[in-house]
Design an enzyme around this catalytic site. Structure first.
Site, PDB file in Angstrom:
ATOM      1  N   GLU A  34       0.817  -1.223   0.000  1.00 51.64           N
ATOM      2  CA  GLU A  34       0.000   0.000   0.000  1.00 51.64           C
ATOM      3  C   GLU A  34       0.852   1.275   0.000  1.00 51.64           C
ATOM      4  O   GLU A  34       0.832   2.066   0.947  1.00 51.64           O
ATOM      5  CB  GLU A  34      -0.941  -0.008   1.195  1.00 51.64           C
ATOM      6  N   GLU A  56      -2.809  -4.686  15.421  1.00 51.61           N
ATOM      7  CA  GLU A  56      -3.875  -5.383  14.687  1.00 51.61           C
ATOM      8  C   GLU A  56      -4.344  -6.661  15.384  1.00 51.61           C
ATOM      9  O   GLU A  56      -4.922  -7.540  14.741  1.00 51.61           O
ATOM     10  CB  GLU A  56      -3.421  -5.643  13.244  1.00 51.61           C
ATOM     11  N   GLU A  84      -6.638  -8.140  -0.563  1.00 56.54           N
ATOM     12  CA  GLU A  84      -7.021  -8.213   0.851  1.00 56.54           C
ATOM     13  C   GLU A  84      -8.506  -7.933   0.981  1.00 56.54           C
ATOM     14  O   GLU A  84      -9.067  -7.124   0.217  1.00 56.54           O
ATOM     15  CB  GLU A  84      -6.276  -7.150   1.675  1.00 56.54           C
TER      16      GLU A  84
END
Ligand code: GAL
Length: 681
Positions: free
Chosen positions: A156, A363, A315
């Site tokens: 990303e 996360e 994803e």
């Protein structure tokens, strides 16, 4: 269309996702269990090594790849292929300590401390060298492994850096663009305004809140430069693999309509487009269908970057994320429809972030196929297993693509320019939403549409819509004319053709660069309406378009020079003047909608234009999405029911690949049901 499967060696749609075994190297039992459960869930791919730098190279020059060899071998022996990432998205502490120039500097000119991710300097020669050394090692270690099917460059890409190195590179970029002529730049940026003239390129700083932010040309060039520099970084990584492993294709994962990088430019050097999809399902203010149509807009943006081959949904999540305002698990049945929506829109993969939840750090509560619970008899795991089975039965869809006769122009330069323009209303400009609202009408009517930049060729389309095409790049006006002249149906709206590529206004009437001739009109003023204010477009009582439709936000006052009015304003001092017009141009027609018209009015107009263009609409129940993928003489019709009720659809004669049943005519879709029918074309 000839099929081009992404991964012939796999011979199936990909199902899998990010897998971070480096977090579990001290738990061989868990690593073993992972393989067993991946097979149970129908997983055939794992994305590895996205953030593995500190394990690969714990100290500078000390490499450890043996653990990754074991993982890749083990996966491969069990029929699971590897997408291998380069770890440049996050750096180990030793690297930032030894090479502080790798740390990013923000627009306030403050250099970051070590930490987080996706925050390196884009220019830093030292960082590029270290990344290159790592990528060379990866290519040498794993490039000949038969299980490695794709390089995933970094993660990303995003953000901007304003360190001294980036500034100097920006100035170089400007020197080249403006032919080393500061006067040319002064003219294109209109710097005499507020006495901002430059004498030399060395005086130019990237935009900043505490510095220069009032020059639109500078703001835009900075964004273009950041894209070019990020692409250059990505291509430098790609060059290693192009040289050492030319047989392995390359991707990088994009984000949802990410504003700061022009994905049209980023997409060009890649072999395969992939992106990460995280819609806000479960928001009580929006139906599942509405949310899914917006997600379809993203899928279609991605598939339109390379129209001749499938893309990848790199994803997504089978349950919930941890970074929305409210993190809600997908309701029962939702994972199935969202996974198959990706395939319907042209993806050949359903991949997740992530396979297994980590125990700690940021996360730890992000959804995954496997929870901290560690069991496979969970609702989420069963949903994933079901998707695995469905994907297996859709194997033959691989390599087919969606083809469209219509396109909507959706352009990053235009996004940036509209967003930056100090005009209209910042609350209602909403360029992206305007494009999505238009796109929604295509989905509603089962009409396939591409979303393309204004630089893409227009050949092959019979219909083009250019909503709010505020900025015209060189040659675009000319190509729009050529498109219409040869018989195309063209739709433009208010706020079209105000500025050139450097945001200088056209003189002599908008839409500029010769488009007044194409549309047979010019605009004299634009009225920005307060949210409470409305106007109307009256189409009269005869002809194929009739009735009065509500207008809001923007009404342009236009003067005709050849165009015919189709509707006139019903209110205000400009009542009775044209609100919607058409101009015959060559063999085609150029329509101009001078105000923001409610969906019903736009839909009525689109139906006329589609008919003129020979584009068929499909009768679909509300809440059902339809797409057709084709390849080598076969067509696959996807119907997705986002409602909680049964819906009746109409299909051509064919076979439902999910059930094996023959279908023809009326068929009932279960609540949240999907049908994929193979039909002959
Ligand atoms: C993506 C990112 C992944 C993970 C995921 C969480 O944007 O690439 O590494 O952070 O978000 O939703």
């Amino acid at each position: 269309m000839k099929r081009r499967p992404l991964f012939p060696q796999v011979g199936a749609l990909l199902h899998g996702g990010d897998y971070n075994p480096e977090q579990w190297l001290d738990r061989p039992d868990i690593l073993e269990e992972d393989i067993r459960l991946m097979k149970q869930a129908g997983v055939n791919t794992a994305t590895l090594g996205v953030f593995s730098w500190s394990v690969y190279e714990p100290r500078e020059g000390e490499y450890h790849f043996e653990w990754m060899h074991r993982i890749i071998d083990n996966l491969y022996e069990n029929g699971i292929y590897t997408v291998l990432a380069t770890p440049s998205g996050a750096r180990p502490a030793w690297l930032d300590e030894a090479y502080p120039e790798a740390l990013r500097t923000n627009l306030k000119r403050v250099r970051n401390l070590h930490g987080q991710r996706h925050n390196h300097c884009i220019t830093s020669p030292a960082y590029r060298k270290l990344v290159r050394r790592m990528d060379e090692k990866l290519a040498e270690e794993f490039g000949s492994h038969p299980g490695v099917i794709l390089w995933h460059i970094s993660n990303e890409f995003g953000g901007e850096c304003a360190c001294e190195l980036c500034k100097e590179k920006f100035r170089e970029y400007l020197r080249e663009k403006y032919h080393n002529n500061i006067e040319e730049l002064n003219q294109e940026w209109w710097t005499t305004f507020w006495s901002h003239r430059f004498l030399d390129f060395s005086q130019i700083e990237p935009p900043a809140a505490h510095g220069e932010k009032s020059i639109h040309g500078l703001n835009l060039d900075w964004k273009r430069f950041t894209t070019a520099n990020t692409r250059d970084f990505m291509e430098a990584e790609m060059a290693v693999f192009r040289e050492k492993t030319p047989h392995i294709p390359i991707t990088t994962n994009f984000m949802h309509l990410y504003m700061a990088l022009d994905y049209n430019q980023m997409a060009k050097p890649l072999d395969i487009i992939s992106w990460d999809s995280y819609p806000r399902y479960g928001d009580p203010d929006r139906s599942l269908y509405d949310c899914s149509v917006e997600n379809a807009f993203d899928h279609v943006t991605m598939r339109s970057f390379k129209k001749d081959r499938p893309f990848m949904m790199m994803e997504s999540v089978p349950s919930l994320v941890n970074w929305h305002d409210y993190n809600k698990p997908k309701r029962p049945g939702v994972h199935r429809v969202t996974a198959l929506q990706a395939i319907a829109c042209g993806s050949d993969t359903v991949q997740y972030f992530q396979w297994r939840k980590g125990r700690g750090s940021y996360e730890q509560y992000h959804g995954a196929v496997l929870d901290h619970l560690g069991r496979s008899d969970t609702r989420v795991f069963r949903d994933v297993e079901e998707v695995g089975r469905l994907l297996a039965s859709l194997k033959e869809v691989q390599g087919s693509v969606v083809q469209a006769k219509a396109a909507i122009l959706f352009d990053w330069d235009n996004r940036w320019a509209i967003d930056d323009a100090a005009a209209f209303s910042n609350k209602t400009k909403k360029y992206e939403q305007t494009c999505i609202d238009l796109f929604r009408l295509f989905v509603k009517n089962g009409v396939e549409v591409d979303l393309i930049s204004s630089e893409e060729p227009f050949d092959g389309y019979d219909f083009l819509a250019a909503p709010m095409l505020y900025l015209l790049k060189p040659g675009v006006a000319h190509r729009l004319k050529a498109f219409t002249e040869r018989g195309g149906q063209l739709l433009a709206t208010y706020i079209t053709g105000y500025v050139n590529e450097n945001t200088l206004c056209y003189l002599g009437g908008f839409p500029g660069d010769g488009l007044t001739e194409l549309f047979g009109l010019y605009t004299e003023e634009i009225d920005t309406l307060y949210p409470k204010e409305k106007n109307g477009a009256d189409f009269g009582e005869e002809g194929s378009l009739q009735g009065v439709y509500v207008l809001k936000d923007y009404c342009e006052l236009v003067k005709l020079q050849g165009a015919r009015p189709l509707a006139v304003y019903t209110g205000d001092f400009y009542a009775g003047t044209p609100a919607v017009t058409v101009n015959d141009y060559g063999k085609g027609k150029a329509y101009y909608v001078a105000a923001r018209m409610e969906a019903a009015g736009m839909e009525a107009l689109l139906k006329v234009m589609w008919k003129n263009a020979g584009i068929e609409v499909k009768a679909l129940p509300e809440g059902v999405e339809y797409h057709r993928r084709t390849g080598d003489g076969a067509a696959y019709d996807f119907f997705i029911n986002y409602t909680n009720e049964e819906q009746v659809i109409e299909t051509e004669a064919g076979t439902d690949l999910l059930t094996g049943e023959a279908k023809e005519g009326k068929t009932t879709l279960a609540p949240l049901g999907v049908m994929v029918c193979r039909v002959q074309v």
